[in-house]
Design a protein around this motif. Structure first.
Motif, PDB file in Angstrom:
ATOM      1  N   ILE A   1       1.763 140.003 -28.283  1.00 51.85           N
ATOM      2  CA  ILE A   1       1.333 139.413 -29.551  1.00 51.85           C
ATOM      3  C   ILE A   1       1.860 137.983 -29.627  1.00 51.85           C
ATOM      4  N   GLU A   2       0.955 137.028 -29.794  1.00 48.71           N
ATOM      5  CA  GLU A   2       1.370 135.631 -29.920  1.00 48.71           C
ATOM      6  C   GLU A   2       1.408 135.254 -31.393  1.00 48.71           C
ATOM      7  N   VAL A   3       2.574 134.822 -31.841  1.00 45.60           N
ATOM      8  CA  VAL A   3       2.772 134.388 -33.226  1.00 45.60           C
ATOM      9  C   VAL A   3       2.952 132.875 -33.224  1.00 45.60           C
ATOM     10  N   THR A   4       2.102 132.181 -33.958  1.00 41.30           N
ATOM     11  CA  THR A   4       2.168 130.728 -34.052  1.00 41.30           C
ATOM     12  C   THR A   4       2.469 130.328 -35.484  1.00 41.30           C
ATOM     13  N   GLY A   5       3.516 129.565 -35.673  1.00 45.38           N
ATOM     14  CA  GLY A   5       3.840 129.020 -36.986  1.00 45.38           C
ATOM     15  C   GLY A   5       3.355 127.590 -37.090  1.00 45.38           C
ATOM     16  N   VAL A   6       2.739 127.254 -38.217  1.00 45.52           N
ATOM     17  CA  VAL A   6       2.185 125.916 -38.438  1.00 45.52           C
ATOM     18  C   VAL A   6       2.867 125.313 -39.665  1.00 45.52           C
ATOM     19  N   LEU A   7       3.581 124.211 -39.466  1.00 37.91           N
ATOM     20  CA  LEU A   7       4.246 123.500 -40.559  1.00 37.91           C
ATOM     21  C   LEU A   7       3.395 122.287 -40.910  1.00 37.91           C
ATOM     22  N   MET A   8       2.813 122.296 -42.103  1.00 42.44           N
ATOM     23  CA  MET A   8       1.890 121.251 -42.539  1.00 42.44           C
ATOM     24  C   MET A   8       2.531 120.381 -43.618  1.00 42.44           C
ATOM     25  N   HIS A   9       2.231 119.067 -43.548  1.00 43.65           N
ATOM     26  CA  HIS A   9       2.703 118.144 -44.584  1.00 43.65           C
ATOM     27  C   HIS A   9       1.513 117.640 -45.382  1.00 43.65           C
ATOM     28  N   ARG A  10       1.741 117.309 -46.646  1.00 45.16           N
ATOM     29  CA  ARG A  10       0.636 116.922 -47.525  1.00 45.16           C
ATOM     30  C   ARG A  10      -0.081 115.654 -47.079  1.00 45.16           C
ATOM     31  N   GLU A  11       0.563 114.823 -46.230  1.00 42.48           N
ATOM     32  CA  GLU A  11      -0.090 113.615 -45.741  1.00 42.48           C
ATOM     33  C   GLU A  11      -1.002 113.893 -44.541  1.00 42.48           C
ATOM     34  N   GLY A  12      -1.010 115.134 -44.044  1.00 45.79           N
ATOM     35  CA  GLY A  12      -1.981 115.488 -43.015  1.00 45.79           C
ATOM     36  C   GLY A  12      -1.425 115.871 -41.656  1.00 45.79           C
ATOM     37  N   HIS A  13      -0.181 115.489 -41.344  1.00 46.37           N
ATOM     38  CA  HIS A  13       0.369 115.825 -40.027  1.00 46.37           C
ATOM     39  C   HIS A  13       0.872 117.263 -40.035  1.00 46.37           C
ATOM     40  N   ARG A  14       0.847 117.899 -38.854  1.00 49.40           N
ATOM     41  CA  ARG A  14       1.338 119.262 -38.725  1.00 49.40           C
ATOM     42  C   ARG A  14       1.994 119.452 -37.371  1.00 49.40           C
ATOM     43  N   GLU A  15       2.917 120.409 -37.306  1.00 46.92           N
ATOM     44  CA  GLU A  15       3.579 120.789 -36.058  1.00 46.92           C
ATOM     45  C   GLU A  15       3.422 122.299 -35.873  1.00 46.92           C
ATOM     46  N   GLU A  16       3.358 122.730 -34.615  1.00 48.01           N
ATOM     47  CA  GLU A  16       3.187 124.148 -34.316  1.00 48.01           C
ATOM     48  C   GLU A  16       4.235 124.628 -33.317  1.00 48.01           C
ATOM     49  N   THR A  17       4.658 125.867 -33.482  1.00 47.42           N
ATOM     50  CA  THR A  17       5.529 126.533 -32.525  1.00 47.42           C
ATOM     51  C   THR A  17       5.002 127.945 -32.301  1.00 47.42           C
ATOM     52  N   SER A  18       4.913 128.359 -31.036  1.00 50.34           N
ATOM     53  CA  SER A  18       4.367 129.674 -30.701  1.00 50.34           C
ATOM     54  C   SER A  18       5.390 130.516 -29.953  1.00 50.34           C
ATOM     55  N   MET A  19       5.265 131.840 -30.123  1.00 47.48           N
ATOM     56  CA  MET A  19       6.146 132.773 -29.442  1.00 47.48           C
ATOM     57  C   MET A  19       5.323 133.993 -29.032  1.00 47.48           C
ATOM     58  N   LEU A  20       5.429 134.379 -27.762  1.00 48.75           N
ATOM     59  CA  LEU A  20       4.713 135.544 -27.242  1.00 48.75           C
ATOM     60  C   LEU A  20       5.668 136.722 -27.159  1.00 48.75           C
ATOM     61  N   LEU A  21       5.301 137.834 -27.804  1.00 50.61           N
ATOM     62  CA  LEU A  21       6.188 138.999 -27.893  1.00 50.61           C
ATOM     63  C   LEU A  21       5.474 140.264 -27.434  1.00 50.61           C
ATOM     64  N   PRO A  22       6.196 141.178 -26.797  1.00 48.03           N
ATOM     65  CA  PRO A  22       5.619 142.493 -26.516  1.00 48.03           C
ATOM     66  C   PRO A  22       5.623 143.316 -27.797  1.00 48.03           C
ATOM     67  N   ALA A  23       4.791 144.338 -27.860  1.00 49.10           N
ATOM     68  CA  ALA A  23       4.800 145.232 -29.022  1.00 49.10           C
ATOM     69  C   ALA A  23       6.134 145.979 -29.064  1.00 49.10           C
ATOM     70  N   ASP A  24       6.739 146.036 -30.243  1.00 55.19           N
ATOM     71  CA  ASP A  24       8.043 146.675 -30.406  1.00 55.19           C
ATOM     72  C   ASP A  24       7.859 148.185 -30.553  1.00 55.19           C
ATOM     73  N   ALA A  25       8.017 148.913 -29.441  1.00 55.11           N
ATOM     74  CA  ALA A  25       7.824 150.361 -29.464  1.00 55.11           C
ATOM     75  C   ALA A  25       9.124 151.128 -29.644  1.00 55.11           C
ATOM     76  N   SER A  26      10.214 150.438 -29.989  1.00 52.72           N
ATOM     77  CA  SER A  26      11.496 151.116 -30.141  1.00 52.72           C
ATOM     78  C   SER A  26      11.480 152.025 -31.366  1.00 52.72           C
ATOM     79  N   GLY A  27      12.332 153.044 -31.347  1.00 51.54           N
ATOM     80  CA  GLY A  27      12.447 153.922 -32.508  1.00 51.54           C
ATOM     81  C   GLY A  27      11.234 154.798 -32.759  1.00 51.54           C
ATOM     82  N   ASN A  28      10.460 155.111 -31.717  1.00 49.91           N
ATOM     83  CA  ASN A  28       9.285 155.984 -31.856  1.00 49.91           C
ATOM     84  C   ASN A  28       8.252 155.436 -32.835  1.00 49.91           C
ATOM     85  N   LYS A  29       8.059 154.134 -32.834  1.00 51.72           N
ATOM     86  CA  LYS A  29       7.055 153.523 -33.714  1.00 51.72           C
ATOM     87  C   LYS A  29       5.655 153.823 -33.207  1.00 51.72           C
TER      88      LYS A  29
END
Length: 245
Positions: A120-148
């Motif tokens: 699962i890729e989670v991307t966070g987007v930080l936007m400013h009211r003047e129009g510029h934005r920055e992004e950071t992404s993180m790729l994670l495996p599904a968390d199957a711990s605890g019998n989920k």
């Protein structure tokens, strides 16, 4: 984790110092050119591209200035969640803490969630009211711990990714982040009576004092017992000095 920026590479061609006056001047040139039937389409397109680069540069400068100002107000987040590897700051605590600060400085955050074969890729987007934005992404495996089940595993990984990309975007730290609670003795917090004492004192203080307190402790229940006497004395002095609200 990868960090990306949405600012086009062409902005690097714009001089370092760009003002709103520069953008207005280019708009005037474009308006005059649009009224001139002898100006060809290629020249008009180049003028428009120049204007876009100036706007991009202005947005980047506004973003950078607002980010620098906001950094002085972002506190460390208390780790109130408990997991298999120790304490962690919950997504709810992070969002509740930073939301008013983000709004005050013209920022907003959104997330994109994409399911891939590798996880699962989670991307966070930080936007400013003047129009510029920055992004950071993180790729994670599904968390199957605890019998989920599959849905729970997806939700757990998504929440985990949001927490980490948000902290990365805002350069947020959490209390006890490097300890996991394995070696440190538990921190004793104030009693209910002491908490109510601090809240009564805060009610007599100015908004600036209250904001300072919330930025450092969030609320009276999060005050370590070792800080109580010092805080009570400080708030008593401020309550006498601060103007009546």
């Amino acid at each position: 984790m990868k960090t990306e920026t949405s600012t086009p590479p062409s902005t690097q061609l714009v001089p370092a110092k760009v003002t709103h006056a520069d953008g207005a001047a280019i708009v005037q040139v474009i308006e005059r050119a649009a009224l001139n039937p002898d100006v060809d389409i290629d020249k008009m397109e180049r003028l428009l591209q120049m204007h876009e680069r100036v706007l991009d540069r202005q947005a980047l400068m506004a973003y950078s200035a607002a980010m620098a100002a906001m950094q002085t107000e972002l506190p460390s987040i208390v780790e109130r969640g408990q997991g298999n590897n120790g304490g962690y700051a919950t997504l709810e605590d992070i969002v509740d803490t930073v939301r008013p600060i983000l709004q005050r400085h013209g920022f907003a955050v959104s997330f994109r969630i994409v399911t891939q074969e590798r996880g699962i890729e989670v991307t966070g987007v930080l936007m400013h009211r003047e129009g510029h934005r920055e992004e950071t992404s993180m790729l994670l495996p599904a968390d199957a711990s605890g019998n989920k089940n599959a849905v729970q595993a997806f939700g757990s990984s998504t929440s985990y990714g949001k927490r980490y990309v948000l902290c990365a975007l805002l350069n947020i730290t959490t209390r006890g982040q490097d300890d996991n609670g394995a070696t440190a003795a538990p921190v004793r917090m104030v009693s209910t009576y002491q908490m109510e004492t601090l809240e009564r004192l805060l009610a007599s203080c100015s908004p600036a004092t209250v904001e300072w307190f919330r930025r450092n402790y969030q609320d009276a229940a999060q005050v370590p017992l070792a800080d109580f006497e010092r805080l009570r004395a400080a708030l008593q002095k401020r309550a006498k000095r601060d103007p009546v609200k």
